[in-house]
Scaffold this motif. Structure first.
Motif, PDB file in Angstrom:
ATOM      1  N   PRO A   1     -58.724  29.239  42.962  1.00  0.00           N
ATOM      2  CA  PRO A   1     -59.421  27.643  42.707  1.00  0.00           C
ATOM      3  C   PRO A   1     -59.033  27.728  41.245  1.00  0.00           C
ATOM      4  CG  PRO A   1     -60.920  29.113  44.076  1.00  0.00           C
ATOM      5  CD  PRO A   1     -59.699  29.908  43.777  1.00  0.00           C
ATOM      6  N   LYS A   2     -59.047  26.166  40.726  1.00  0.00           N
ATOM      7  CA  LYS A   2     -58.887  25.914  39.446  1.00  0.00           C
ATOM      8  C   LYS A   2     -60.118  26.017  38.649  1.00  0.00           C
ATOM      9  CE  LYS A   2     -54.755  23.044  40.584  1.00  0.00           C
ATOM     10  NZ  LYS A   2     -54.169  21.651  40.383  1.00  0.00           N
ATOM     11  N   THR A   3     -61.114  25.570  39.322  1.00  0.00           N
ATOM     12  CA  THR A   3     -62.547  25.422  38.476  1.00  0.00           C
ATOM     13  C   THR A   3     -63.527  26.913  38.625  1.00  0.00           C
ATOM     14  OG1 THR A   3     -63.423  25.162  40.750  1.00  0.00           O
ATOM     15  CG2 THR A   3     -62.615  23.088  39.383  1.00  0.00           C
TER      16      THR A   3
ATOM     17  N   LEU B   1     -57.555  16.882  50.896  1.00  0.00           N
ATOM     18  CA  LEU B   1     -57.345  18.136  51.501  1.00  0.00           C
ATOM     19  C   LEU B   1     -56.856  19.214  50.645  1.00  0.00           C
ATOM     20  CD1 LEU B   1     -55.598  16.802  54.834  1.00  0.00           C
ATOM     21  CD2 LEU B   1     -57.896  17.614  54.472  1.00  0.00           C
ATOM     22  N   ASP B   2     -56.045  19.315  49.766  1.00  0.00           N
ATOM     23  CA  ASP B   2     -55.581  20.262  48.932  1.00  0.00           C
ATOM     24  C   ASP B   2     -56.979  20.785  47.987  1.00  0.00           C
ATOM     25  OD1 ASP B   2     -53.124  20.380  49.769  1.00  0.00           O
ATOM     26  OD2 ASP B   2     -52.278  19.126  48.004  1.00  0.00           O
ATOM     27  N   THR B   3     -57.684  19.863  47.778  1.00  0.00           N
ATOM     28  CA  THR B   3     -58.977  20.306  46.649  1.00  0.00           C
ATOM     29  C   THR B   3     -59.897  21.051  47.491  1.00  0.00           C
ATOM     30  OG1 THR B   3     -58.689  18.121  45.621  1.00  0.00           O
ATOM     31  CG2 THR B   3     -60.786  19.163  45.384  1.00  0.00           C
ATOM     32  N   ILE B   4     -60.060  20.577  48.824  1.00  0.00           N
ATOM     33  CA  ILE B   4     -60.731  21.386  49.869  1.00  0.00           C
ATOM     34  C   ILE B   4     -60.514  22.842  49.989  1.00  0.00           C
ATOM     35  CG2 ILE B   4     -61.916  21.307  52.239  1.00  0.00           C
ATOM     36  CD1 ILE B   4     -61.686  18.220  51.923  1.00  0.00           C
TER      37      ILE B   4
ATOM     38  N   SER C   1     -68.216  24.493  55.802  1.00  0.00           N
ATOM     39  CA  SER C   1     -68.013  23.158  56.024  1.00  0.00           C
ATOM     40  C   SER C   1     -68.529  22.077  55.034  1.00  0.00           C
ATOM     41  CB  SER C   1     -68.216  22.927  57.715  1.00  0.00           C
ATOM     42  OG  SER C   1     -67.645  21.800  58.148  1.00  0.00           O
ATOM     43  N   ASN C   2     -67.603  21.280  54.812  1.00  0.00           N
ATOM     44  CA  ASN C   2     -68.050  20.456  53.442  1.00  0.00           C
ATOM     45  C   ASN C   2     -68.336  19.117  53.979  1.00  0.00           C
ATOM     46  OD1 ASN C   2     -67.316  21.867  50.776  1.00  0.00           O
ATOM     47  ND2 ASN C   2     -65.661  22.379  52.285  1.00  0.00           N
ATOM     48  N   GLY C   3     -68.680  18.821  55.180  1.00  0.00           N
ATOM     49  CA  GLY C   3     -69.223  17.511  55.482  1.00  0.00           C
ATOM     50  C   GLY C   3     -68.157  16.334  55.919  1.00  0.00           C
ATOM     51  N   GLU C   4     -68.395  15.176  56.073  1.00  0.00           N
ATOM     52  CA  GLU C   4     -67.630  14.158  56.428  1.00  0.00           C
ATOM     53  C   GLU C   4     -67.231  13.350  55.098  1.00  0.00           C
ATOM     54  OE1 GLU C   4     -68.553   9.927  59.244  1.00  0.00           O
ATOM     55  OE2 GLU C   4     -69.540  11.684  59.632  1.00  0.00           O
TER      56      GLU C   4
END
Length: 344
Positions: A84-86, A146-149, A125-128
């Motif tokens: 992760p970058k963050t 998608l890449d961020t997720i 799971s990050n939702g809709e």
């Protein structure tokens, strides 16, 4: 010749005789040059020393490669070690992660299913996410999201403090998924994303849920607030009071369209690693969630959800024109939809 020389002041100094003057000037120039050379060299050495010290202090210890996981060769493309970058994963850096996407349709139990997944310590799971149109406006926006997720940089309530072992999202078929299916299938295959298809067997129940949810979006029956999912029997009872009027003339056509959409999605994504689930089966058989955990290769845990089912019991209680619906479906391949009741 001495008369031609220029003096600044008789009391201060006077130039030497022409024979001695060049030698003195050369000595002065030489001394001055040496002094400047020494000064410049000292400055350079200080700068070099400072840079070397900083570089020495900033040198990071080379990261040790993660040990090879004990998995089958076919699993290798589906095992990831995102950076992760963050934030830093620290002690979880060598904890392998599986990527997944829940592919479903509105009012098919995907919200309830996702709460079961997020009840697991190691699943996020990050939702809709693609309910926001800007994120699915084109394939570039979709890939960027998608890449961020999958890089674990998408922060949501589903983010875990523990070492995540599986990360994904909930994605409705009508949210750009079928429109850009070729590019998304290629993304899933190259990035090692596993698909979890979740549908309902009883499409009539789904239709009733869709109509009721659409009505509440405007009516806001729960104290002026719209809720797609509830956590108390009292709230469920209030929402269940609304009985939609279903167009019996178009009913069979509408049911066929839903079937065709599901079939199309399965055909498009058949080359991906996937599992097919049905809402009713999960309700009736608790071992189905064990199958899902095995599919995601996470430790098996008992998972629970606080959500309460809204339309519980015979469908005749939740449709305004039930007699018309019975006449439309009796004798057709959809007749079984009139009876199905899983009670929970």
């Amino acid at each position: 010749m001495a008369d031609d020389l220029c003096f600044f002041s008789k009391d201060t100094f006077s130039l030497k005789s022409p024979k001695k003057s060049p030698l003195v000037l050369r000595m002065v120039v030489l001394v001055f040059s040496m002094f400047c050379g020494v000064y410049i060299c000292s400055i350079c050495l200080k700068q070099i020393g400072t840079r070397t010290t900083n570089e020495f202090l900033n040198v990071e210890e080379p990261q040790r490669p993660c040990p090879e996981p004990n998995i089958e060769p076919w699993e290798i493309p589906y095992v990831h070690y995102p950076k992760p970058k963050t934030y830093s994963r620290d002690e979880c850096a060598c904890n392998p992660i599986r990527y997944f996407a829940i592919l479903s349709m509105q009012r098919s139990g995907s919200g309830w299913f996702e709460t079961l997944l997020n009840n697991h310590t190691n699943i996020s799971s990050n939702g809709e996410i693609f309910s926001v149109k800007a994120r699915r406006s084109n394939i570039s926006s979709i890939v960027e999201t998608l890449d961020t997720i999958y890089n674990l940089d998408w922060l949501s309530s589903a983010s875990k403090n523990e070492c995540t072992a599986a990360v994904g999202l909930k994605w409705m078929l009508n949210q750009g998924l079928l429109q850009h299916h070729e590019e998304i299938v290629e993304y899933f295959r190259t990035r090692g994303v596993s698909a979890i298809f979740l549908f309902r067997r009883n499409l009539l129940r789904r239709m009733i849920s869709v109509l009721a949810n659409s009505y509440d979006r405007d009516a806001k029956l729960l104290n002026g607030t719209h809720k797609s999912h509830v956590h108390s029997p009292h709230e469920a009872e209030i929402l269940a009071r609304y009985k939609p009027l279903i167009n019996a003339t178009l009913l069979i056509r509408d049911l066929k369209q839903v079937e065709e959409t599901q079939t199309k999605a399965l055909e498009y994504f058949k080359s991906t690693r996937h599992i097919i689930l049905y809402y009713e089966d999960i309700l009736k058989n608790s071992t189905k969630m064990a199958d899902v955990q095995e599919f995601l290769k996470v430790p098996k845990r008992e998972v629970k959800s606080r959500q309460v089912k809204i339309h519980k019991g015979p469908l005749s209680n939740y449709v305004d024109n039930w007699d018309d619906i019975q006449k439309a479906l009796n004798g057709t391949r959809y007749q079984s939809f009139l009876l199905g009741d899983y009670g929970k």
